[in-house]
Design a protein around this motif. Structure first.
Motif, PDB file in Angstrom:
ATOM      1  N   ALA A 294       0.826  -1.210   0.000  1.00 46.49           N
ATOM      2  CA  ALA A 294       0.000   0.000   0.000  1.00 46.49           C
ATOM      3  C   ALA A 294       0.860   1.260   0.000  1.00 46.49           C
ATOM      4  CB  ALA A 294      -0.918   0.006   1.223  1.00 46.49           C
ATOM      5  N   GLY A 295       2.122   1.154   0.415  1.00 50.70           N
ATOM      6  CA  GLY A 295       2.995   2.338   0.471  1.00 50.70           C
ATOM      7  C   GLY A 295       2.472   3.373   1.453  1.00 50.70           C
ATOM      8  N   GLU A 296       1.958   2.923   2.600  1.00 47.83           N
ATOM      9  CA  GLU A 296       1.375   3.868   3.558  1.00 47.83           C
ATOM     10  C   GLU A 296       1.951   3.707   4.968  1.00 47.83           C
ATOM     11  OE1 GLU A 296      -0.085   6.429   2.803  1.00 47.83           O
ATOM     12  OE2 GLU A 296      -1.628   7.033   4.210  1.00 47.83           O
ATOM     13  N   GLY A 297       2.898   2.773   5.143  1.00 50.10           N
ATOM     14  CA  GLY A 297       3.480   2.555   6.473  1.00 50.10           C
ATOM     15  C   GLY A 297       4.144   3.811   7.020  1.00 50.10           C
ATOM     16  N   MET A 298       4.775   4.569   6.141  1.00 53.61           N
ATOM     17  CA  MET A 298       5.469   5.780   6.597  1.00 53.61           C
ATOM     18  C   MET A 298       4.463   6.825   7.069  1.00 53.61           C
ATOM     19  SD  MET A 298       8.637   5.067   6.224  1.00 53.61           S
ATOM     20  CE  MET A 298       9.666   6.480   5.963  1.00 53.61           C
ATOM     21  N   SER A 299       3.338   6.896   6.375  1.00 56.37           N
ATOM     22  CA  SER A 299       2.323   7.867   6.764  1.00 56.37           C
ATOM     23  C   SER A 299       1.679   7.458   8.098  1.00 56.37           C
ATOM     24  CB  SER A 299       1.277   7.969   5.654  1.00 56.37           C
ATOM     25  OG  SER A 299       0.394   9.009   5.939  1.00 56.37           O
ATOM     26  N   ILE A 300       1.478   6.154   8.281  1.00 54.86           N
ATOM     27  CA  ILE A 300       0.945   5.678   9.569  1.00 54.86           C
ATOM     28  C   ILE A 300       1.939   6.033  10.685  1.00 54.86           C
ATOM     29  CG2 ILE A 300       0.469   3.562  10.887  1.00 54.86           C
ATOM     30  CD1 ILE A 300      -1.074   2.520   8.512  1.00 54.86           C
ATOM     31  N   ALA A 301       3.225   5.854  10.392  1.00 54.65           N
ATOM     32  CA  ALA A 301       4.252   6.179  11.389  1.00 54.65           C
ATOM     33  C   ALA A 301       4.189   7.671  11.757  1.00 54.65           C
ATOM     34  CB  ALA A 301       5.634   5.815  10.846  1.00 54.65           C
ATOM     35  N   LEU A 302       4.115   8.525  10.734  1.00 53.90           N
ATOM     36  CA  LEU A 302       4.085   9.977  10.985  1.00 53.90           C
ATOM     37  C   LEU A 302       2.801  10.373  11.718  1.00 53.90           C
ATOM     38  CD1 LEU A 302       5.400  11.074   7.462  1.00 53.90           C
ATOM     39  CD2 LEU A 302       6.685  11.171   9.616  1.00 53.90           C
ATOM     40  N   THR A 303       1.678   9.785  11.293  1.00 50.67           N
ATOM     41  CA  THR A 303       0.396  10.086  11.943  1.00 50.67           C
ATOM     42  C   THR A 303       0.445   9.703  13.418  1.00 50.67           C
ATOM     43  OG1 THR A 303      -0.781   9.659   9.887  1.00 50.67           O
ATOM     44  CG2 THR A 303      -2.090   9.550  11.906  1.00 50.67           C
ATOM     45  N   SER A 304       0.974   8.509  13.704  1.00 50.88           N
ATOM     46  CA  SER A 304       0.992   8.033  15.089  1.00 50.88           C
ATOM     47  C   SER A 304       1.875   8.926  15.961  1.00 50.88           C
ATOM     48  CB  SER A 304       1.480   6.575  15.151  1.00 50.88           C
ATOM     49  OG  SER A 304       2.844   6.507  14.785  1.00 50.88           O
ATOM     50  N   GLY A 305       3.004   9.373  15.411  1.00 50.20           N
ATOM     51  CA  GLY A 305       3.889  10.254  16.184  1.00 50.20           C
ATOM     52  C   GLY A 305       3.195  11.552  16.549  1.00 50.20           C
ATOM     53  N   ALA A 306       2.484  12.136  15.562  1.00 46.52           N
ATOM     54  CA  ALA A 306       1.802  13.412  15.807  1.00 46.52           C
ATOM     55  C   ALA A 306       0.618  13.222  16.755  1.00 46.52           C
ATOM     56  CB  ALA A 306       1.338  14.003  14.476  1.00 46.52           C
ATOM     57  N   LEU A 307      -0.125  12.121  16.561  1.00 48.44           N
ATOM     58  CA  LEU A 307      -1.317  11.880  17.391  1.00 48.44           C
ATOM     59  C   LEU A 307      -0.923  11.603  18.848  1.00 48.44           C
ATOM     60  CD1 LEU A 307      -4.424  11.599  16.948  1.00 48.44           C
ATOM     61  CD2 LEU A 307      -4.081   9.136  16.821  1.00 48.44           C
ATOM     62  N   ALA A 308       0.105  10.793  19.024  1.00 51.34           N
ATOM     63  CA  ALA A 308       0.550  10.473  20.388  1.00 51.34           C
ATOM     64  C   ALA A 308       1.000  11.744  21.110  1.00 51.34           C
ATOM     65  CB  ALA A 308       1.687   9.452  20.340  1.00 51.34           C
ATOM     66  N   ALA A 309       1.723  12.606  20.381  1.00 44.37           N
ATOM     67  CA  ALA A 309       2.169  13.862  20.995  1.00 44.37           C
ATOM     68  C   ALA A 309       0.958  14.685  21.437  1.00 44.37           C
ATOM     69  CB  ALA A 309       3.024  14.656  20.004  1.00 44.37           C
ATOM     70  N   ARG A 310      -0.084  14.716  20.584  1.00 48.41           N
ATOM     71  CA  ARG A 310      -1.287  15.495  20.924  1.00 48.41           C
ATOM     72  C   ARG A 310      -1.937  14.963  22.198  1.00 48.41           C
ATOM     73  NH1 ARG A 310      -3.574  15.832  15.596  1.00 48.41           N
ATOM     74  NH2 ARG A 310      -5.511  14.802  16.195  1.00 48.41           N
ATOM     75  N   TYR A 311      -2.085  13.638  22.286  1.00 48.58           N
ATOM     76  CA  TYR A 311      -2.705  13.043  23.482  1.00 48.58           C
ATOM     77  C   TYR A 311      -1.848  13.295  24.712  1.00 48.58           C
ATOM     78  CZ  TYR A 311      -6.767  10.845  21.387  1.00 48.58           C
ATOM     79  OH  TYR A 311      -7.992  10.634  20.798  1.00 48.58           O
ATOM     80  N   TRP A 312      -0.545  13.217  24.549  1.00 53.21           N
ATOM     81  CA  TRP A 312       0.346  13.432  25.700  1.00 53.21           C
ATOM     82  C   TRP A 312       0.240  14.881  26.192  1.00 53.21           C
ATOM     83  CZ3 TRP A 312       4.312  16.483  27.387  1.00 53.21           C
ATOM     84  CH2 TRP A 312       4.953  16.045  28.558  1.00 53.21           C
ATOM     85  N   LEU A 313       0.161  15.813  25.252  1.00 52.69           N
ATOM     86  CA  LEU A 313       0.111  17.232  25.642  1.00 52.69           C
ATOM     87  C   LEU A 313      -1.178  17.552  26.393  1.00 52.69           C
ATOM     88  CD1 LEU A 313       1.723  18.708  22.413  1.00 52.69           C
ATOM     89  CD2 LEU A 313       2.681  18.829  24.733  1.00 52.69           C
ATOM     90  N   VAL A 314      -2.223  16.781  26.134  1.00 53.39           N
ATOM     91  CA  VAL A 314      -3.488  17.002  26.851  1.00 53.39           C
ATOM     92  C   VAL A 314      -3.500  16.246  28.177  1.00 53.39           C
ATOM     93  CG1 VAL A 314      -5.987  16.616  26.765  1.00 53.39           C
ATOM     94  CG2 VAL A 314      -4.785  17.443  24.732  1.00 53.39           C
ATOM     95  N   GLY A 315      -3.106  14.958  28.153  1.00 51.38           N
ATOM     96  CA  GLY A 315      -3.320  14.126  29.343  1.00 51.38           C
ATOM     97  C   GLY A 315      -2.049  13.569  29.981  1.00 51.38           C
ATOM     98  N   GLY A 316      -0.879  13.928  29.460  1.00 54.08           N
ATOM     99  CA  GLY A 316       0.361  13.377  30.000  1.00 54.08           C
ATOM    100  C   GLY A 316       0.374  11.862  29.859  1.00 54.08           C
TER     101      GLY A 316
END
Ligand SMILES: Cc1cc2nc3c(=O)[nH]c(=O)nc-3n(C[C@H](O)[C@H](O)[C@H](O)COP(=O)(O)OP(=O)(O)OC[C@H]3O[C@@H](n4cnc5c(N)ncnc54)[C@H](O)[C@@H]3O)c2cc1C
Length: 359
Positions: free
Chosen positions: A279-301
């Motif tokens: 699918a050629g989308e593993g890199m995008s999943i990786a980037l999405t997860s990094g950004a999403l995890a940071a967002r959740y951490w900034l809200v809830g630690g």
């Protein structure tokens, strides 16, 4: 190290993306990788338009770092071929170039880069070869490699493995591949071919382990056999000098998605979801997860880990399921040429499949 500043294990695309976002928000993350010198990872040589847009958002312009622009998809199976336009421009770029740029951006954003090989994980604690690291919030971004304490189940008796050969730039081959991502579908696997920033052709295969066993465990013998059996692939492989190195990685748990996690642990990239690579989308999943995890951490630690993991699993479910269905059809000797025929007859369906397998 102890404390509440986030600890990120693995400086691939997922880990770097988390580090960049956290550092820019003032969280002072520590980013740990086992390798002091950036290598050229086997996987991820094609970046989808989604990956390109995510990188652009953090200030990394793929055009400026010389990535090869890709606008066409070419499919080959059993003597049949089909061509389709990509929904938007993708890019061919070596992991060496991408990882170097992302590490530099993480450091420039304020992340502290450390070198250590993490051996095992427990809540709040990562055991490295050099030292023990402690933090309430751990971001696991070690990619393909399982860390003791956090194994991913292997779901197949005959797992997929990855092989890669890089053919140095040659005018004839560059002309053949220019602007195109090629997928050659074989029984039990496929090869993806794309030109990279230096004009070299990156040929990356995902195949079942049994095929390597049939070739006596010799990756080059397997590639040469594929080249004999599949003329279009053979035409590309004819440019590969006999002594070229073939890189390999072991069992890849395609289709696996992390639905749970332990307290304070944010699983990113291939540690969160493993999309079949064609699918050629593993890199995008990786980037999405990094950004999403940071967002959740900034809200809830650290307490945001469970919610993040469930949100990530929901986001990954559709693209991973669609890609799994395509991968299973593509590796079937009965259906792979029919798949390509259908792609030729109904370009709108190819377009739909490409869009539905994006995160
Ligand atoms: C054969 C194949 C081809 C693929 N081709 C593509 C493609 O063309 N396009 C695409 O979008 N996706 C592709 N993928 C998927 C893509 O490569 C991955 O999804 C992506 O690399 C995941 O990024 P990551 O950051 O999670 O992990 P990785 O890219 O694997 O990075 C992990 C990082 O962690 C470090 N690390 C590992 N273990 C440790 C440890 N114990 N301690 C410290 N550091 C550690 C590594 O050195 C590395 O820097 C492919 C996958 C396969 C199997």
């Amino acid at each position: 190290m102890t404390g509440s500043a986030p600890l990120i294990l693995g400086a691939g695309p997922a880990g770097c993306m988390a580090a960049i976002q956290l550092a820019r928000a003032g969280a002072s993350p520590t980013l740990i990788d086992r390798d002091a010198v950036v290598g050229d990872a086997l996987c991820g040589g094609f970046l989808s338009w989604r990956s390109a847009a995510q990188l652009q958002e953090i200030g990394l312009d793929l055009g400026t770092i010389g990535a090869h622009r890709v606008n066409q998809l070419a499919l080959y199976a059993g003597g049949v071929e089909a061509h389709a336009r990509l929904p938007e421009t993708g890019f061919g770029l070596s992991r060496y170039a991408l990882d170097t740029a992302m590490r530099a951006l993480a450091a420039a954003s304020g992340a502290q880069l450390e070198i250590d090989r993490i051996r095992s994980l427990a809540p709040g604690k990562a055991e490295g070869e050099r030292q023990e690291w402690r933090s309430k919030s751990i971001f696991l971004a070690a990619g393909k490699h399982d860390v003791r304490g956090q194994p991913r189940p292997r779901q197949s008796d005959d797992p997929a493995l990855g092989l890669r050969i890089r053919i140095p730039a040659q005018p004839g081959l560059t002309q053949l591949l220019d602007g195109t991502i090629e997928l050659h579908l074989f029984p039990k696997g496929y090869a993806g071919i794309v030109v990279q920033e230096d004009g070299s052709a990156n040929i990356c295969l995902a195949l079942r382990k049994s095929q390597l066993a049939e070739a006596g465990g010799n990756p080059r013998a397997l590639l040469d056999r594929m080249a004999d059996e599949h003329p279009k692939f053979g035409q590309r492989m004819a440019y590969a000098a006999p002594g070229l190195t073939v890189d390999s990685i072991g069992a890849v748990p395609y289709g696996w998605i992390a639905r749970e996690t332990m307290p304070g642990l944010f699983r990113l990239g291939d540690q969160a979801a493993v999309i079949p690579s064609l699918a050629g989308e593993g890199m995008s999943i990786a980037l999405t997860s990094g950004a999403l995890a940071a967002r959740y951490w900034l809200v809830g630690g650290a307490d945001g880990a469970g919610k993040y993991q469930r949100a990530m699993a929901r986001a990954a479910w559709r693209p991973v399921s669609v890609a799994k269905l395509i991968w299973e059809t593509a590796e079937s000797p009965r259906f792979n040429s029919q798949l390509v025929r259908l792609a030729g007859l109904a370009p709108w369906l190819t377009n739909l499949a490409m869009r539905a397998s994006r995160i």
